[in-house]
Enzyme design. Sequence first.
Site, short mmCIF file in Angstrom:
data_model
loop_
_atom_site.label_atom_id
_atom_site.label_comp_id
_atom_site.label_asym_id
_atom_site.label_seq_id
_atom_site.Cartn_x
_atom_site.Cartn_y
_atom_site.Cartn_z
N GLU A 1 0.85 -1.22 0.00
CA GLU A 1 0.00 0.00 0.00
C GLU A 1 0.88 1.26 0.00
OE1 GLU A 1 -2.85 -0.98 -0.51
OE2 GLU A 1 -3.62 -2.43 0.94
C1 FAD Z 1 2.61 -10.01 0.40
C2 FAD Z 1 2.51 -8.94 -0.64
C3 FAD Z 1 1.29 -8.66 -1.21
C4 FAD Z 1 1.17 -7.68 -2.20
N1 FAD Z 1 -0.04 -7.47 -2.81
C5 FAD Z 1 -0.11 -6.63 -3.87
C6 FAD Z 1 -1.32 -6.51 -4.62
O1 FAD Z 1 -2.34 -7.14 -4.31
N2 FAD Z 1 -1.33 -5.70 -5.70
C7 FAD Z 1 -0.22 -4.98 -6.07
O2 FAD Z 1 -0.29 -4.27 -7.06
N3 FAD Z 1 0.95 -5.06 -5.39
C8 FAD Z 1 1.02 -5.87 -4.30
N4 FAD Z 1 2.21 -5.99 -3.60
C9 FAD Z 1 3.38 -5.25 -4.04
C10 FAD Z 1 3.71 -4.08 -3.13
O3 FAD Z 1 2.73 -3.09 -3.26
C11 FAD Z 1 5.13 -3.59 -3.48
O4 FAD Z 1 6.02 -4.59 -3.05
C12 FAD Z 1 5.45 -2.27 -2.84
O5 FAD Z 1 4.70 -1.24 -3.45
C13 FAD Z 1 6.94 -1.91 -2.93
O6 FAD Z 1 7.42 -2.04 -4.21
P1 FAD Z 1 8.77 -2.86 -4.49
O7 FAD Z 1 8.62 -4.16 -3.83
O8 FAD Z 1 9.03 -2.84 -5.94
O9 FAD Z 1 9.88 -2.05 -3.72
P2 FAD Z 1 10.75 -0.86 -4.31
O10 FAD Z 1 9.87 0.16 -4.90
O11 FAD Z 1 11.85 -1.41 -5.15
O12 FAD Z 1 11.38 -0.29 -2.97
C14 FAD Z 1 12.54 -0.83 -2.34
C15 FAD Z 1 12.97 0.14 -1.24
O13 FAD Z 1 13.30 1.41 -1.82
C16 FAD Z 1 12.50 2.43 -1.27
N5 FAD Z 1 12.17 3.40 -2.31
C17 FAD Z 1 11.62 3.19 -3.52
N6 FAD Z 1 11.45 4.34 -4.17
C18 FAD Z 1 11.88 5.31 -3.35
C19 FAD Z 1 11.96 6.73 -3.45
N7 FAD Z 1 11.51 7.41 -4.51
N8 FAD Z 1 12.47 7.40 -2.43
C20 FAD Z 1 12.90 6.76 -1.32
N9 FAD Z 1 12.85 5.44 -1.16
C21 FAD Z 1 12.34 4.72 -2.17
C22 FAD Z 1 11.26 1.72 -0.73
O14 FAD Z 1 10.62 2.47 0.29
C23 FAD Z 1 11.84 0.42 -0.23
O15 FAD Z 1 12.38 0.59 1.04
C24 FAD Z 1 2.32 -6.95 -2.59
C25 FAD Z 1 3.55 -7.20 -1.98
C26 FAD Z 1 3.66 -8.19 -1.03
C27 FAD Z 1 4.99 -8.46 -0.42
#
Ligand code: FAD
Length: 593
Positions: free
Chosen positions: A403
Amino acid sequence: MPTSTETTVLRGGEWLLQSTDADAVFTPERLTDEHRLIAQTAQEFVEAEVLPKLDQLEQKDWALARELVKRGGELGLLGVDVPEAYGGVGLDKVTSLVVSEKMARSASFGATFGAHANLTIVPLMLFGSEAQKQKYLPKLLSGELIGAYGLSESGSGSDALGARTKATRQADGSFLLNGEKMWITNGGFADLFVIFAKVDGDQFTALLVERGWGVKSGKEEHKMGLHGSSTTALIFQDVKVPAENVLSDVGKGHKVAFNVLNFARFKLGAMCSGGAHGAIAESAKYAATRRQFGQPIASFGAIKHKIGEMVVRTYAIESLLYRTAGLVDARIAATPHDANDGSAALAAFEEYNVEASIAKVAGSEALNYVLDENIQIHGGNGYVRDYPAERHYRDARVNRIFEGTNEINRLLIPGMLIRRAVKGELGLIPAAKALQDELLGPPSMPSTDDGVLADERRAIEAFRKTTLMTFGLAMQTYGQKLTDEQEVLMHLADITIELFSAESATLRAIAASEQKSPRAALHQDAARVFVNDAAMRIEASARQALGAMVDGDTLRTMLAALRRVMKVTPINTVAARRRLADATVERGGYPLA
Ligand SMILES: Cc1cc2nc3c(=O)[nH]c(=O)nc-3n(C[C@H](O)[C@H](O)[C@H](O)COP(=O)(O)OP(=O)(O)OC[C@H]3O[C@@H](n4cnc5c(N)ncnc54)[C@H](O)[C@@H]3O)c2cc1C
């Protein structure tokens, strides 16, 4: 007495500029009988029908997950946000909050429920055409169809608009969908997906996609927790989506995604509050029965500190959640609208998007604290699977990731406030200037108010001034470049979260006293401890932010102003936490429900 439909209501973020009367905030103590009834229905459903089957869900019995969603539908729990005309029960947002709180007792099923109700039904309700609503809502509300929400991709999580899934327009107006989504909750068994894709290269668009059109699921992810919820990739290879299945308009996917997240973040905060309640009860019962050195561990000060602090943090998030739900409901009620369309709710959640992000960040972090201490109180038993503490700890970690990660939400909190200030919608800039003048002038006499929690109310005024001072200096120092200064933005977010939490807790405790609640003294203990500690946290964040922004004489002047503003006398938090802990152990659970 205010109800959740009061008409005079602060605008989003306005609490940054002015104080509020305790009788103007919605609190858990003001729930109506109808709210309590639906809370009880949700709680009984989870306790009697979901929790006993958690192991089966963790074995990935998705037929059971479907059955349980159906059962939620029969009980009306899926349609809280949907008007009766579409088969829902059309209740207020306080009701959505209490249902989410209760669902959290089973985090895995809570995730299944949330992806279905909050991430599929809500966007369809808010953005669907009449034909789309007629076609899909009844089946989603009965649980015949299960929903899922596909925004994230392997290369674009936080940067959701960077999605690479493509929807290519065909001559007949339909789209061919190609690409892959990642980590999709309910991905293994959902029937209907809200999928975000780029139409014709760059128009970010939401589409309603049926599984039967060729959506393939990847394998179940091996997750740290939430083993009883399905999380898979979704694969689209030339999946044909009819023209009429665009949700909202082509190119308007960002509106769908961001508005849905405002709702979802608020509800995630509610789930965290519900999860904390459950863990506090586990700790209280365990501490009362586990004996060491010839005594129950609940008699040790170190354990009392933990239980007391678990209650304090839960009290604060609960207070800000109910306050926000009351504001959203009041805004909806004050907006002329047709009960069957979701536009007023949409506008209200957009208005309180800062509060929704605060609910998400504060809720998930308070819950992590509570669940960590729950393990510690259980000792070795906390680390093994015979007790639920271990499962909760693993299940909850993701709340800080999905989220919108807590970092992204922390960036959004000051970002959205400053954007409103620059547009002239929030008087942050004049308030910061007025404060600057005040701080340069002679000291004003402290207020002589000695009513309930008068010291805490004075402390909150100090928090507000510190927040304004730090925002003002940040805007002055960096101007448009403030977005590049993430560390300062994080401090601003932390200070803002503390202010909103502390004020919400204090107003609730004052309201409990005014209502002559038999537990008013405990409410005051919880609020006083929170305010006491928030003062230290706020001061620490403000000092770090000031140190990063200015130096030399300017820094010395700013630090002197900070000292002048933040005069908060410590209270005896040890005694207050002991009282809270003793009441928790005596009740066998959270004492302020
Ligand atoms: C169990 C589970 C259920 C999920 N369910 C859904 C779902 O139903 N639908 C859906 O669409 N997604 C879902 N997700 C995905 C989830 O929303 C994403 O994992 C989340 O938005 C983070 O994206 P990422 O994993 O690519 O991390 P990244 O975006 O790669 O982030 C990695 C780190 O970098 C930081 N970061 C990234 N960008 C910035 C920035 N601009 N400035 C500072 N820090 C930054 C983040 O805060 C984090 O600490 C789910 C994930 C999990 C684990």
